[in-house]
Scaffold this motif. Structure first.
Motif, PDB file in Angstrom:
ATOM      1  N   UNK A  58      83.756  -4.462  26.964  1.00  0.00           N
ATOM      2  CA  UNK A  58      84.950  -5.284  27.184  1.00  0.00           C
ATOM      3  C   UNK A  58      85.160  -5.568  28.663  1.00  0.00           C
ATOM      4  N   UNK A  59      84.915  -4.567  29.503  1.00  0.00           N
ATOM      5  CA  UNK A  59      85.076  -4.742  30.941  1.00  0.00           C
ATOM      6  C   UNK A  59      84.145  -5.827  31.462  1.00  0.00           C
ATOM      7  N   UNK A  60      82.881  -5.789  31.051  1.00  0.00           N
ATOM      8  CA  UNK A  60      81.928  -6.825  31.463  1.00  0.00           C
ATOM      9  C   UNK A  60      82.372  -8.191  30.962  1.00  0.00           C
ATOM     10  N   UNK A  61      82.860  -8.250  29.728  1.00  0.00           N
ATOM     11  CA  UNK A  61      83.314  -9.517  29.139  1.00  0.00           C
ATOM     12  C   UNK A  61      84.419 -10.148  29.997  1.00  0.00           C
ATOM     13  N   UNK A  62      85.452  -9.356  30.289  1.00  0.00           N
ATOM     14  CA  UNK A  62      86.592  -9.905  31.029  1.00  0.00           C
ATOM     15  C   UNK A  62      86.237 -10.196  32.490  1.00  0.00           C
ATOM     16  N   UNK A 204      88.580  -3.055  32.609  1.00  0.00           N
ATOM     17  CA  UNK A 204      89.545  -3.832  31.825  1.00  0.00           C
ATOM     18  C   UNK A 204      89.144  -3.649  30.365  1.00  0.00           C
ATOM     19  N   UNK A 205      89.814  -2.728  29.677  1.00  0.00           N
ATOM     20  CA  UNK A 205      89.436  -2.423  28.296  1.00  0.00           C
ATOM     21  C   UNK A 205      90.683  -2.131  27.475  1.00  0.00           C
ATOM     22  N   UNK A 206      90.482  -1.651  26.258  1.00  0.00           N
ATOM     23  CA  UNK A 206      91.618  -1.407  25.374  1.00  0.00           C
ATOM     24  C   UNK A 206      92.613  -0.413  25.927  1.00  0.00           C
ATOM     25  N   UNK A 210      98.488  -2.888  25.846  1.00  0.00           N
ATOM     26  CA  UNK A 210      99.019  -2.728  24.485  1.00  0.00           C
ATOM     27  C   UNK A 210      98.884  -4.082  23.792  1.00  0.00           C
ATOM     28  N   UNK A 211      98.120  -4.082  22.705  1.00  0.00           N
ATOM     29  CA  UNK A 211      97.780  -5.312  22.001  1.00  0.00           C
ATOM     30  C   UNK A 211      98.203  -5.181  20.537  1.00  0.00           C
ATOM     31  N   UNK A 212      98.706  -6.295  19.958  1.00  0.00           N
ATOM     32  CA  UNK A 212      99.196  -6.281  18.584  1.00  0.00           C
ATOM     33  C   UNK A 212      98.534  -7.391  17.758  1.00  0.00           C
ATOM     34  N   UNK A 213      98.284  -7.088  16.511  1.00  0.00           N
ATOM     35  CA  UNK A 213      97.728  -8.031  15.551  1.00  0.00           C
ATOM     36  C   UNK A 213      98.761  -8.246  14.460  1.00  0.00           C
ATOM     37  N   UNK A 214      99.460  -9.404  14.521  1.00  0.00           N
ATOM     38  CA  UNK A 214     100.532  -9.692  13.563  1.00  0.00           C
ATOM     39  C   UNK A 214     101.542  -8.554  13.493  1.00  0.00           C
ATOM     40  N   UNK A 215     101.933  -8.053  14.658  1.00  0.00           N
ATOM     41  CA  UNK A 215     102.950  -7.012  14.732  1.00  0.00           C
ATOM     42  C   UNK A 215     102.428  -5.598  14.605  1.00  0.00           C
ATOM     43  N   UNK A 219      94.684  -0.122  18.043  1.00  0.00           N
ATOM     44  CA  UNK A 219      94.241   1.036  18.802  1.00  0.00           C
ATOM     45  C   UNK A 219      93.239   0.605  19.867  1.00  0.00           C
ATOM     46  N   UNK A 220      93.334   1.183  21.076  1.00  0.00           N
ATOM     47  CA  UNK A 220      92.441   0.761  22.167  1.00  0.00           C
ATOM     48  C   UNK A 220      90.961   0.767  21.802  1.00  0.00           C
ATOM     49  N   UNK A 221      90.534   1.754  21.048  1.00  0.00           N
ATOM     50  CA  UNK A 221      89.118   1.836  20.694  1.00  0.00           C
ATOM     51  C   UNK A 221      88.712   0.780  19.672  1.00  0.00           C
ATOM     52  N   UNK A 222      89.693   0.156  19.003  1.00  0.00           N
ATOM     53  CA  UNK A 222      89.395  -0.853  17.991  1.00  0.00           C
ATOM     54  C   UNK A 222      89.431  -2.278  18.529  1.00  0.00           C
ATOM     55  N   UNK A 223      89.883  -2.458  19.779  1.00  0.00           N
ATOM     56  CA  UNK A 223      90.013  -3.811  20.322  1.00  0.00           C
ATOM     57  C   UNK A 223      88.668  -4.524  20.355  1.00  0.00           C
ATOM     58  N   UNK A 224      87.593  -3.790  20.595  1.00  0.00           N
ATOM     59  CA  UNK A 224      86.253  -4.386  20.665  1.00  0.00           C
ATOM     60  C   UNK A 224      85.884  -5.109  19.373  1.00  0.00           C
ATOM     61  N   UNK A 225      86.473  -4.698  18.252  1.00  0.00           N
ATOM     62  CA  UNK A 225      86.142  -5.304  16.964  1.00  0.00           C
ATOM     63  C   UNK A 225      86.556  -6.774  16.888  1.00  0.00           C
ATOM     64  N   UNK A 226      87.460  -7.190  17.755  1.00  0.00           N
ATOM     65  CA  UNK A 226      87.923  -8.574  17.788  1.00  0.00           C
ATOM     66  C   UNK A 226      87.096  -9.433  18.736  1.00  0.00           C
ATOM     67  N   UNK A 227      86.119  -8.809  19.400  1.00  0.00           N
ATOM     68  CA  UNK A 227      85.316  -9.519  20.391  1.00  0.00           C
ATOM     69  C   UNK A 227      83.822  -9.354  20.083  1.00  0.00           C
TER      70      UNK A 227
END
Length: 230
Positions: A58-62, A204-206, A210-215, A219-227
């Motif tokens: 994620x850090x490399x991506x951003x 720059x990672x999860x 703080x990130x939300x999916x439809x409210x 979880x920080x470790x799961x953010x990669x699943x969206x990328x």
């Protein structure tokens, strides 16, 4: 790889191939308490296999997108297979600062100001600066106090606030394009060892946001699943 210059909670730092570069080695250690992962904790709580590589991806991506867009960062390149990132040397302000851009109220902001805000109250990219100080739980510090303690002058502070708002908004918009909403983002800044310019440093990672999916909190470790492209 050369000898370790500094061993941190989640990364080791080595001298790079060039004098003005460093290599960050991402570990599988994560912060937490009593064996439970907590990105806001000030101590290593456990190890999770593969978490270092997830953070680096994620850090490399951003960072790649930020560099392409012309934002000031220390990022040079990343080696995903070896969990390493090459960066330009940077000097931190004081013993290190963390800069939080708040788009909506959550976490400590609600705990502190709950008489005036509720979870999700819009905050218009409000910026807070804290000292990196584990023993004192990263205390909040004002512009005047930063100058008084000779950590940062007023012009540097204004540059820092403007830069973090731009970068945090850029990251927020990219995450929004993946169907998610960012409430806040914590970044770190220093100044370039050669030019003296304020630049973005660290990861720059999860664990930085703080990130939300439809409210629902992601979880920080799961953010990669969206990328999947990261």
């Amino acid at each position: 790889m050369s000898e370790v210059i500094y061993s941190g909670k989640t990364k080791d730092i080595y001298q790079g191939a060039e004098e003005n570069q460093l290599v960050l080695k991402f570990k599988d250690d994560v912060t937490g308490v009593d064996g439970v992962f907590d990105p806001g904790a000030n101590q290593v709580g456990l190890s999770i296999e593969g978490v270092g590589q997830v953070g680096l991806r994620l850090t490399k991506y951003f960072y790649s997108k930020l560099n392409e867009a012309g934002y000031p960062t220390h990022f040079v390149d990343a080696d995903i297979e070896n969990n390493t990132m090459t960066v330009r040397k940077a000097q931190v302000f004081g013993k290190g600062l963390e800069v939080i851009t708040r788009f909506k109220a959550t976490g400590s902001f609600v705990r502190r100001y709950g008489d005036y805000v509720t979870e999700g109250t819009p905050l218009n990219a409000y910026v807070e600066v804290t000292l990196k100080d584990d023993d004192r739980e990263d205390p909040y510090i004002t512009k005047d106090a930063l100058a008084l303690l000779d950590i940062m002058n007023g012009d540097q502070y204004e540059e820092l606030v403007a830069t973090t708002k731009e970068i945090a908004s850029f990251v927020r918009d990219d995450i929004a394009a993946h169907g998610l909403e960012v409430f806040d983002i914590k970044l770190e800044f220093g100044f370039d060892a050669v030019t003296g310019k304020v630049i973005l440093i660290d990861e720059i990672s999860g664990g930085n946001m703080r990130v939300f999916d439809n409210g629902e909190y992601v979880l920080p470790l799961n953010l990669i699943n969206y990328f999947p492209e990261a």
